[in-house]
Design a protein around this motif. Sequence first.
Motif, PDB file in Angstrom:
ATOM      1  N   GLY A 188       0.779  -1.223   0.000  1.00  0.00           N
ATOM      2  CA  GLY A 188       0.000   0.000   0.000  1.00  0.00           C
ATOM      3  C   GLY A 188       0.810   1.271   0.000  1.00  0.00           C
ATOM      4  O   GLY A 188       0.317   2.320   0.419  1.00  0.00           O
ATOM      5  N   VAL A 189       2.053   1.215  -0.454  1.00  0.00           N
ATOM      6  CA  VAL A 189       2.906   2.403  -0.479  1.00  0.00           C
ATOM      7  C   VAL A 189       3.404   2.624  -1.904  1.00  0.00           C
ATOM      8  O   VAL A 189       3.623   1.661  -2.646  1.00  0.00           O
ATOM      9  CB  VAL A 189       4.100   2.264   0.483  1.00  0.00           C
ATOM     10  CG1 VAL A 189       3.622   2.278   1.923  1.00  0.00           C
ATOM     11  CG2 VAL A 189       4.886   0.995   0.203  1.00  0.00           C
ATOM     12  N   PRO A 190       3.598   3.881  -2.307  1.00  0.00           N
ATOM     13  CA  PRO A 190       4.082   4.154  -3.666  1.00  0.00           C
ATOM     14  C   PRO A 190       5.454   3.553  -3.901  1.00  0.00           C
ATOM     15  O   PRO A 190       6.320   3.592  -3.016  1.00  0.00           O
ATOM     16  CB  PRO A 190       4.141   5.685  -3.710  1.00  0.00           C
ATOM     17  CG  PRO A 190       3.221   6.145  -2.625  1.00  0.00           C
ATOM     18  CD  PRO A 190       3.323   5.101  -1.552  1.00  0.00           C
ATOM     19  N   LYS A 191       5.664   3.001  -5.065  1.00  0.00           N
ATOM     20  CA  LYS A 191       6.943   2.369  -5.370  1.00  0.00           C
ATOM     21  C   LYS A 191       8.093   3.361  -5.286  1.00  0.00           C
ATOM     22  O   LYS A 191       9.153   3.048  -4.757  1.00  0.00           O
ATOM     23  CB  LYS A 191       6.909   1.740  -6.766  1.00  0.00           C
ATOM     24  CG  LYS A 191       6.031   0.505  -6.871  1.00  0.00           C
ATOM     25  CD  LYS A 191       6.125  -0.101  -8.251  1.00  0.00           C
ATOM     26  CE  LYS A 191       5.270  -1.367  -8.338  1.00  0.00           C
ATOM     27  NZ  LYS A 191       5.360  -1.996  -9.665  1.00  0.00           N
ATOM     28  N   GLN A 192       7.890   4.577  -5.781  1.00  0.00           N
ATOM     29  CA  GLN A 192       8.986   5.536  -5.782  1.00  0.00           C
ATOM     30  C   GLN A 192       9.375   5.941  -4.365  1.00  0.00           C
ATOM     31  O   GLN A 192      10.520   6.305  -4.102  1.00  0.00           O
ATOM     32  CB  GLN A 192       8.620   6.779  -6.591  1.00  0.00           C
ATOM     33  CG  GLN A 192       7.450   7.582  -6.036  1.00  0.00           C
ATOM     34  CD  GLN A 192       6.123   7.112  -6.548  1.00  0.00           C
ATOM     35  OE1 GLN A 192       5.984   5.976  -6.984  1.00  0.00           O
ATOM     36  NE2 GLN A 192       5.123   7.991  -6.501  1.00  0.00           N
TER      37      GLN A 192
END
Length: 233
Positions: free
Chosen positions: A122-126
């Motif tokens: 649930g976290v942005p890849k970047q």
Amino acid sequence: NGPQRVAGLWSVHPRRRAIAISAAAHSTLVLTMPPTISAGAERELASLPVNTIYGWGHGNHSPLRVVFPTGNSFASQSGSSNAYSRMICINPTAIACAKFHNVAITKDGKVYTWGLHSDSLGVPKQASFSKQKSRSNSVGGQSSIISSPVLVTGMLPENGGGHAISVSASESHTAIVTSEGYLFTWGESSGHVTSPRRIKRVHRAVAVAAAKEHTVMLIGATFPPLPNTNRVD
């Protein structure tokens, strides 16, 4: 074999008192209370009165303390500077252990994840993978590894989330219940949704259990009250 005491938690001084456990195919998590210092009787709290998470598995047989990021490390991951990037004392109150990832919620209702596979984290890849390692998985792809907890910013109230009170995780997705009675999910079972998504028509959830391909909720009878859909403003 019969049950065996986890010496890594029992034999240390001061002893850790477990208040919650979670286990999955390859790993185990234990949530412990703040250690006490005994002087004839347990009466003095340790210097940091916060709970601690210990985990083992995936080839590691000794309990290791899960280290939450400081404000400075969060700022370096997200590339931002806000109230959540300041130095804070994180106090976990609930845990969930899945096959490839782990989840914790804190006393102030925030959600942290760590492990493999971005869909369930649930976290942005970047933000989460920029300084983490990648390795080839069994099917020839790449699996990003988050070795320490990362804040799920999509669950913050200002981003459309809420104050988390219940958590469950499975091999393919993560589920969170908030104090308002809403249910949020993300992951492969939610249609490859990589950020928290509120489930429609759920208003009174109080607990949740996530399995590989389905989710079960416990619904309260009267709290919080259902919205008045017939109201005319």
